[in-house]
Scaffold this motif. Structure first.
Motif, PDB file in Angstrom:
ATOM      1  N   UNK A 111      20.363  10.116  -7.098  1.00  0.00           N
ATOM      2  CA  UNK A 111      19.247  10.895  -6.569  1.00  0.00           C
ATOM      3  C   UNK A 111      18.815  10.375  -5.197  1.00  0.00           C
ATOM      4  N   UNK A 112      18.754   9.058  -5.059  1.00  0.00           N
ATOM      5  CA  UNK A 112      18.333   8.454  -3.791  1.00  0.00           C
ATOM      6  C   UNK A 112      19.285   8.820  -2.661  1.00  0.00           C
ATOM      7  N   UNK A 113      20.580   8.748  -2.929  1.00  0.00           N
ATOM      8  CA  UNK A 113      21.566   9.087  -1.900  1.00  0.00           C
ATOM      9  C   UNK A 113      21.575  10.581  -1.597  1.00  0.00           C
ATOM     10  N   UNK A 114      21.340  11.389  -2.613  1.00  0.00           N
ATOM     11  CA  UNK A 114      21.307  12.837  -2.406  1.00  0.00           C
ATOM     12  C   UNK A 114      20.127  13.229  -1.516  1.00  0.00           C
ATOM     13  N   UNK A 115      18.959  12.657  -1.793  1.00  0.00           N
ATOM     14  CA  UNK A 115      17.776  12.935  -0.974  1.00  0.00           C
ATOM     15  C   UNK A 115      18.005  12.454   0.457  1.00  0.00           C
ATOM     16  N   UNK A 116      18.616  11.282   0.594  1.00  0.00           N
ATOM     17  CA  UNK A 116      18.918  10.744   1.923  1.00  0.00           C
ATOM     18  C   UNK A 116      19.835  11.684   2.695  1.00  0.00           C
ATOM     19  N   UNK A 117      20.858  12.176   2.024  1.00  0.00           N
ATOM     20  CA  UNK A 117      21.806  13.089   2.657  1.00  0.00           C
ATOM     21  C   UNK A 117      21.106  14.350   3.155  1.00  0.00           C
ATOM     22  N   UNK A 118      20.240  14.913   2.333  1.00  0.00           N
ATOM     23  CA  UNK A 118      19.536  16.146   2.701  1.00  0.00           C
ATOM     24  C   UNK A 118      18.568  15.899   3.859  1.00  0.00           C
ATOM     25  N   UNK A 119      17.771  14.845   3.738  1.00  0.00           N
ATOM     26  CA  UNK A 119      16.752  14.543   4.755  1.00  0.00           C
ATOM     27  C   UNK A 119      17.385  14.232   6.108  1.00  0.00           C
ATOM     28  N   UNK A 120      18.421  13.398   6.113  1.00  0.00           N
ATOM     29  CA  UNK A 120      19.042  13.008   7.379  1.00  0.00           C
ATOM     30  C   UNK A 120      19.830  14.157   8.002  1.00  0.00           C
ATOM     31  N   UNK A 121      20.371  15.035   7.173  1.00  0.00           N
ATOM     32  CA  UNK A 121      21.082  16.203   7.704  1.00  0.00           C
ATOM     33  C   UNK A 121      20.108  17.137   8.413  1.00  0.00           C
ATOM     34  N   UNK A 122      18.942  17.338   7.809  1.00  0.00           N
ATOM     35  CA  UNK A 122      17.914  18.165   8.447  1.00  0.00           C
ATOM     36  C   UNK A 122      17.447  17.509   9.744  1.00  0.00           C
ATOM     37  N   UNK A 123      17.276  16.201   9.697  1.00  0.00           N
ATOM     38  CA  UNK A 123      16.786  15.466  10.865  1.00  0.00           C
ATOM     39  C   UNK A 123      17.743  15.545  12.046  1.00  0.00           C
ATOM     40  N   UNK A 124      19.040  15.472  11.767  1.00  0.00           N
ATOM     41  CA  UNK A 124      20.016  15.426  12.858  1.00  0.00           C
ATOM     42  C   UNK A 124      20.144  16.773  13.576  1.00  0.00           C
TER      43      UNK A 124
END
Length: 236
Positions: free
Chosen positions: A175-188
């Protein structure tokens, strides 16, 4: 403008213009005194406030000051001088991550990546927390979500803190890695748009403590976190 929040928003936005040295806003009179290295037309100032149409600027009193002596130009910083804070932070986090990875005698890349992610988010959230409002204002200049929802800038800093703690505690890795992937993808996305459009704005990655320009370094920074979260998702 009727509140300190409005004044801070306008001041922070106008200071993104390279030639603007200082912005002093008088809420009672509804006036802003802007100190500039060169005269900037009100239309140009208004253009950077286009996302805030309720704030309108017009020239009231323009005073030009001419120096008798030519100003001494500051020497242009090298790449290393400009990005020294990020280089140092990444070096420290990387060193700690490598030590943690070798803690059992055999290099554990999953542990190293998890510690790196924890260090990254905890450190970067710390700098954002030092001036949360300033970070939110700067972040709204380029982030696709924060531009539409100002509160996202405030939430983002706490989300980074939560992710940092989650990685440090190894809490629900998937879950932690999935949230990180989503958040950082939006950020970039916002970072890519700003860099490709060659916008000269401040990167909000370290809050307002360091005046770092938005550049490919920011893309690499976000991209690295995306790749690491992807790797951990596939390898766990």
């Amino acid at each position: 403008m009727t509140c300190e929040g409005c004044a801070a928003k306008v001041s922070s936005t106008l200071k993104q213009i390279p030639s603007v040295q200082n912005v002093d806003i008088n809420l009672e009179q509804g006036e802003a005194t802007i100190e500039m290295e060169r005269h900037i037309a009100s239309s140009e100032l208004q253009d950077i406030l286009k996302d805030y149409p309720k704030y309108q600027l017009s020239e009231k009193n323009v005073t030009m000051h001419q120096n008798v002596f030519a100003p001494i130009a500051e020497p242009e910083k090298t790449w290393l001088e400009t990005y020294k804070p990020i280089v140092l932070i990444f070096s420290y986090i990387l060193t700690i991550s490598l030590i943690a990875g070798f803690s059992n005698g055999i290099f554990d890349y999953m542990t190293a990546m998890r510690v790196f992610m924890a260090g990254f988010f905890l450190t970067f959230s710390f700098f954002k927390m030092l001036n949360l409002r300033g970070f939110a204002d700067s972040y709204s200049m380029y982030d696709v979500v924060a531009r539409k929802f100002k509160g996202w800038g405030y939430l983002y800093a706490f989300l980074e803190l939560a992710l940092g703690l989650a990685f440090a505690l190894n809490f629900e890795p998937f879950l932690t890695n999935l949230v990180t992937l989503i958040v950082m993808t939006i950020s970039i996305i916002g970072v890519l748009k700003s860099v490709l459009n060659k916008k000269k704005i401040q990167c909000a990655c370290l809050g307002t403590v360091f005046n770092l320009p938005m550049s490919t370094v920011t893309i690499i920074e976000d991209g690295l976190m995306i790749l690491m979260s992807l790797a951990m998702l596939f390898l766990m």
